[in-house]
Design an enzyme around this catalytic site. Structure first.
Site, PDB file in Angstrom:
ATOM      1  N   GLN A 144       0.819  -1.320   0.244  1.00 35.72           N
ATOM      2  CA  GLN A 144      -0.040  -0.090   0.162  1.00 35.72           C
ATOM      3  C   GLN A 144       0.626   1.244  -0.153  1.00 35.72           C
ATOM      4  O   GLN A 144       0.755   2.384  -0.658  1.00 35.72           O
ATOM      5  CB  GLN A 144      -0.847   0.035   1.277  1.00 35.72           C
ATOM      6  CG  GLN A 144      -1.747   1.143   1.133  1.00 35.72           C
ATOM      7  CD  GLN A 144      -2.890   0.964   0.186  1.00 35.72           C
ATOM      8  OE1 GLN A 144      -3.211  -0.125  -0.281  1.00 35.72           O
ATOM      9  NE2 GLN A 144      -3.662   2.141  -0.364  1.00 35.72           N
ATOM     10  N   VAL A 173      -5.500   6.616  -3.991  1.00 35.29           N
ATOM     11  CA  VAL A 173      -5.020   5.451  -3.251  1.00 35.29           C
ATOM     12  C   VAL A 173      -4.609   5.789  -1.929  1.00 35.29           C
ATOM     13  O   VAL A 173      -4.277   6.934  -1.456  1.00 35.29           O
ATOM     14  CB  VAL A 173      -3.454   5.338  -3.683  1.00 35.29           C
ATOM     15  CG1 VAL A 173      -2.728   4.155  -3.134  1.00 35.29           C
ATOM     16  CG2 VAL A 173      -3.309   5.060  -5.257  1.00 35.29           C
ATOM     17  N   GLU A 236     -15.796   4.914  -6.925  1.00 34.03           N
ATOM     18  CA  GLU A 236     -15.010   3.619  -7.494  1.00 34.03           C
ATOM     19  C   GLU A 236     -15.736   2.573  -8.068  1.00 34.03           C
ATOM     20  O   GLU A 236     -16.119   1.670  -7.004  1.00 34.03           O
ATOM     21  CB  GLU A 236     -13.917   3.255  -6.492  1.00 34.03           C
ATOM     22  CG  GLU A 236     -12.878   4.135  -6.235  1.00 34.03           C
ATOM     23  CD  GLU A 236     -11.530   3.494  -5.523  1.00 34.03           C
ATOM     24  OE1 GLU A 236     -11.794   2.433  -5.107  1.00 34.03           O
ATOM     25  OE2 GLU A 236     -10.630   4.241  -5.435  1.00 34.03           O
TER      26      GLU A 236
HETATM   27 ZN   LIG Z   1      -9.905  -1.137  -4.129  1.00 33.89          ZN
END
Ligand SMILES: [Zn+2]
Length: 264
Positions: A144, A173, A236
């Site tokens: 990440q 992100v 998203e």
């Molecule tokens: Zn995702």
């Protein structure tokens, strides 16, 4: 003689009459006595019954209260439910959170507690003649971090200032420690025929099917349109989060996000 005989008869009759009266009186007394006892018995029985009822009622109330308390304590609260763990820019993952993942194909992995439901959702989607692909799933904290830093780097190259690049990167992100991918309960699914992580992803047959059916398997579309102010993440139409069937049904039918559901 006649008179005295008559007098005697009258006296006798009077005496008999008196005796009958006495007898009647005593019978009446007896009757009243029996009646009194009966009434007393009825009253006593009634009281005992009522007392019994009172006791039972009190016991019932106590039992009911006890039951309510038991129900209250055994009902899992939203905050203690592992399926509803909230991870966002305001809620970092606890460092002691244990993640037990199961490996999928293509190097993907998911929390094993939602593996079966994910598998079923993918199978049913494929049975409809569609081609869903899991392009992202469990991510380690390190991975990440790399993704986040890469995004900042890209934005800096596009001409963003350091601060702006960091802020903008965080909406695309998640900042390491604030991504659902790190808890293994999230997957990014795309259509094999259109694999771009863009708004247009919502128009693919796979997304249309997933958005309509994901709740049946305990998944939600985690970052819906127009919820960026609450989630801190852009729309998203590919990121699905496991929350369990009960919560998923309510969240998807009401068109709310996880934060709103947890605030209810
Ligand atoms: Zn995702």
């Amino acid at each position: 003689m006649y008179t005295s005989e008559n007098g005697y008869k009258i006296r006798k009759e009077k005496e008999r009459g008196n005796e009958i009266k006495k007898l009647r009186k005593s019978k009446l007394k007896k009757c009243i006595g029996v009646l009194g006892i009966l009434i007393a018995l009825i009253i006593i029985t009634g009281c005992v019954n009522n007392f019994g009822k009172f006791v039972i009622t009190k016991n019932n109330v106590r039992a009911a209260n006890k039951n309510e308390k038991t129900i209250e304590t055994t009902k899992p609260s939203k905050k203690s439910d592992w399926k509803l763990i909230l991870v966002n820019y305001q809620n970092k993952i606890n460092s002691d959170t244990k993640i037990d993942v199961v490996q999928l194909k293509n190097g993907q992995a998911i929390d094993k507690r939602c593996y079966e439901e994910l598998q079923q959702m993918m199978d049913d989607c494929r049975d409809e003649g569609l081609d869903p692909i899991i392009c992202s799933s469990y991510r380690s904290h390190r991975k990440q971090k790399i993704l986040y830093e890469q995004k900042i780097y890209d934005l800096l190259n596009e001409g963003y200032s350091q601060t702006k690049a960091k802020n903008e990167a965080a909406t695309v992100v998640a900042i390491p420690g604030t991504s659902e991918h790190e808890i293994g309960l999230a997957v990014d699914i795309v259509d094999d025929n259109y694999q771009m992580l863009e708004n247009e992803q919502e128009n693919t047959p796979v997304q249309k099917w997933l958005m309509k059916n994901c709740w049946k398997y305990g998944f939600i579309l985690r970052y819906p349109e127009n919820k960026k102010k609450i989630t801190g993440v852009i729309y998203e139409p590919w990121h699905y989060r496991y929350v369990g069937k009960t919560a998923a049904k309510e969240i998807m039918s009401k068109g709310i996000c996880l934060e709103e559901y947890l605030d209810e």
